[in-house]
Write an enzyme that holds these catalytic residues in place. Structure first.
Site, mmCIF file in Angstrom:
data_model
loop_
_atom_site.group_PDB
_atom_site.id
_atom_site.type_symbol
_atom_site.label_atom_id
_atom_site.label_comp_id
_atom_site.label_asym_id
_atom_site.label_seq_id
_atom_site.Cartn_x
_atom_site.Cartn_y
_atom_site.Cartn_z
ATOM 1 N N ASP A 153 -7.621 5.483 -5.162
ATOM 2 C CA ASP A 153 -6.541 5.828 -4.328
ATOM 3 C C ASP A 153 -5.047 5.486 -4.791
ATOM 4 O O ASP A 153 -4.851 4.514 -5.267
ATOM 5 C CB ASP A 153 -7.021 5.130 -2.880
ATOM 6 C CG ASP A 153 -5.785 5.408 -1.871
ATOM 7 O OD1 ASP A 153 -5.611 6.554 -1.645
ATOM 8 O OD2 ASP A 153 -4.855 4.554 -1.611
ATOM 9 N N ASP A 306 -3.658 3.479 6.082
ATOM 10 C CA ASP A 306 -3.099 3.560 4.620
ATOM 11 C C ASP A 306 -1.790 2.745 4.768
ATOM 12 O O ASP A 306 -0.893 3.264 4.212
ATOM 13 C CB ASP A 306 -2.623 5.287 4.437
ATOM 14 C CG ASP A 306 -2.466 5.440 3.044
ATOM 15 O OD1 ASP A 306 -2.350 4.466 2.094
ATOM 16 O OD2 ASP A 306 -2.239 6.649 2.641
HETATM 17 O O1 DOR Z 1 1.860 7.423 0.673
HETATM 18 C C1 DOR Z 1 1.123 6.546 -0.141
HETATM 19 N N1 DOR Z 1 1.126 5.119 -0.538
HETATM 20 N N2 DOR Z 1 -0.191 7.362 -0.410
HETATM 21 C C2 DOR Z 1 -1.031 6.792 -1.283
HETATM 22 O O2 DOR Z 1 -1.991 7.252 -1.517
HETATM 23 C C3 DOR Z 1 -0.670 5.392 -2.061
HETATM 24 C C4 DOR Z 1 0.251 4.378 -0.998
HETATM 25 C C5 DOR Z 1 0.663 3.350 -1.692
HETATM 26 O O3 DOR Z 1 0.014 2.609 -2.528
HETATM 27 O O4 DOR Z 1 2.091 3.250 -1.643
#
Ligand code: DOR
Length: 429
Positions: A153, A306
């Site tokens: 991810d 997230d």
């Molecule tokens: O917007 C995001 N931030 N998408 C991701 O997949 C990673 C995440 C991050 O780790 O900041």
């Protein structure tokens, strides 16, 4: 000598909602477990739940905790405190730490840091070494520590052949692979959704197809290998449609949507405020409607945060230089209750027992509120109105895109293994 029991607690006057249905009942908790559910119960200590929903604790399948490596943005402890305040009793830490969670040593470090946290902290593991997509990570040694979900991810696994290998390996281990669907070559240099607003603002975009091509490929590879695949933060109309078809075809796939992908659109980027920069990017109003429809018909069975804290100085950079990501743990429940026109039980399924099963913690989290089960619970006041304020959150960062927004629905109490870790909306540790 008999071990003395801890003081008993009764959660009084609430409406219990879990996977089995809904009823009005008091809930008694002793020594970490639910010992009684019924009318007119009493105990040493009372937690008031009048006007509230009593539910299994929430489970976040997608949390960035930043430790090790970026403790100025978040630590396991501060992230877990925010999670408890948001009603979560379990969170799954994403592997894009520094170093990455691509070995037993780093996974163990995160698990150890989580041991004293006010919610259960589980670890995901990286699919490839350094999340670089070139060499399979030692998944077996991480699985031996209890890791049940692997993902790179923050990045998707780009190579078809590498993803096929990873799926074959994961199938043998009995674990789930989760994908951040984004084709790097198509996204390269893009900072928001490619469309009407990126054209107007002069910000290079990332096309919806960059997500959809990887969804299509991974559905094909799930068919080829039989691997359980979980699709992270689904954001486009055609992604949702492909997953709907894959589920109908009997493939072992699941999907999540984030709260921001069903509440915000790319039009927010007109402010040039990097608070609205996220990966995958905020999409069109039609995409938002498709994600909501996917949640309504069960194609998307999971609401994820997230939660992606970033230090203030990085989110104050110009849009093209700022990192993507937004806070989520303390707003997800209220956003879901406020913005989704769904029965509360379905919202709770997507926030609790569905993700619990996918991350392999369904034996302790998301269970029915019934005698004998572990007391991982949250008590929600669905009518409580409040105003979002990043500075008031437990997170070390403040990057919420909902600053100043009025929401309805707030956590009153959270119990972790019977311990009240949030009481009256206040963290107890
Ligand atoms: O917007 C995001 N931030 N998408 C991701 O997949 C990673 C995440 C991050 O780790 O900041």
């Amino acid at each position: 000598m008999p071990v003395p029991e801890s003081p008993s607690i009764v959660i009084k006057g609430g409406r219990v909602i879990d996977a089995t249905g809904e009823r009005t009942a008091d809930v008694v908790v002793v020594d970490g477990r639910i010992t009684a559910v019924g009318a007119d119960l009493s105990a040493d200590r009372t937690l008031d739940a009048s006007g509230c929903i009593v539910a299994p604790g929430l489970v976040d399948i997608h949390t960035h905790l930043r430790e090790p490596g970026k403790e100025e943005a978040e630590t396991v402890e501060t992230g877990a405190r925010g999670a408890a305040l948001g009603g979560y009793t379990a969170i799954l830490a994403m592997p894009n730490t520094t170093p990455a969670m691509d070995s037993a040593a780093v996974v163990q470090q995160v698990l150890d840091l989580g041991r004293t946290a006010p919610c259960d902290v589980y670890a995901s593991g990286a699919i490839t070494v350094g999340r670089a997509g070139e060499q399979l990570a030692p998944m077996a040694e991480m699985a031996a520590l209890g890791v049940r979900l692997f993902t790179d991810d923050g990045a998707g696994v780009q190579s078809n052949a590498m993803m096929r290998r990873a799926m074959e390996y994961a199938t043998g281990l009995g674990v789930t692979l989760a994908q951040h669907c984004e084709d790097d070559a198509l996204c390269g240099g893009g900072h928001m959704h490619e469309g009407e607003w990126s054209a107007r603002l002069g910000i290079p975009g990332q096309p919806a197809e960059a997500e959809e091509l990887m969804v299509m490929r991974d559905i094909a590879l799930a068919r080829l290998t039989g691997c359980r695949v979980h699709f992270q933060h689904m954001s486009t109309t055609r992604s949702v449609a492909m997953i709907r078809e894959a589920i109908a075809a009997g493939l072992p796939v699941t999907a999540e949507a984030t709260t921001h992908h069903f509440t915000l659109t790319h039009a927010e980027c007109a402010s040039y405020d990097p608070l609205y920069k996220v990966n995958p990017p905020l999409r069109t109003a039609d995409d938002v409607a498709a994600v909501k429809a996917g949640l309504a018909d069960g194609t998307i069975g999971i609401i994820a945060t997230d939660h992606a804290p970033h230090a203030a100085e990085t989110k104050e950079l110009p849009f093209d230089q700022a990192p993507p990501g937004m806070l989520g743990l303390e707003t997800a429940l209220a956003l879901a209750l406020t913005e989704l026109d769904l029965p509360v039980q379905q919202v709770l399924a997507a926030l609790s027992w569905n993700p619990a099963r996918v991350i392999g913690v369904g034996d302790t989290h998301g269970l029915p509120v019934a005698e004998g089960n572990p007391a991982n619970l949250c008590v929600i006041d669905p009518e409580a109105a409040w105003t979002v304020d990043g500075a008031a959150m437990a997170s070390r960062s403040t990057n919420t895109p909902y600053q100043g927004r009025e929401l309805k629905g707030r956590v009153r109490h959270t119990l972790l293994a019977g311990e009240p870790v949030v009481v009256g909306g206040e963290a107890q540790r």
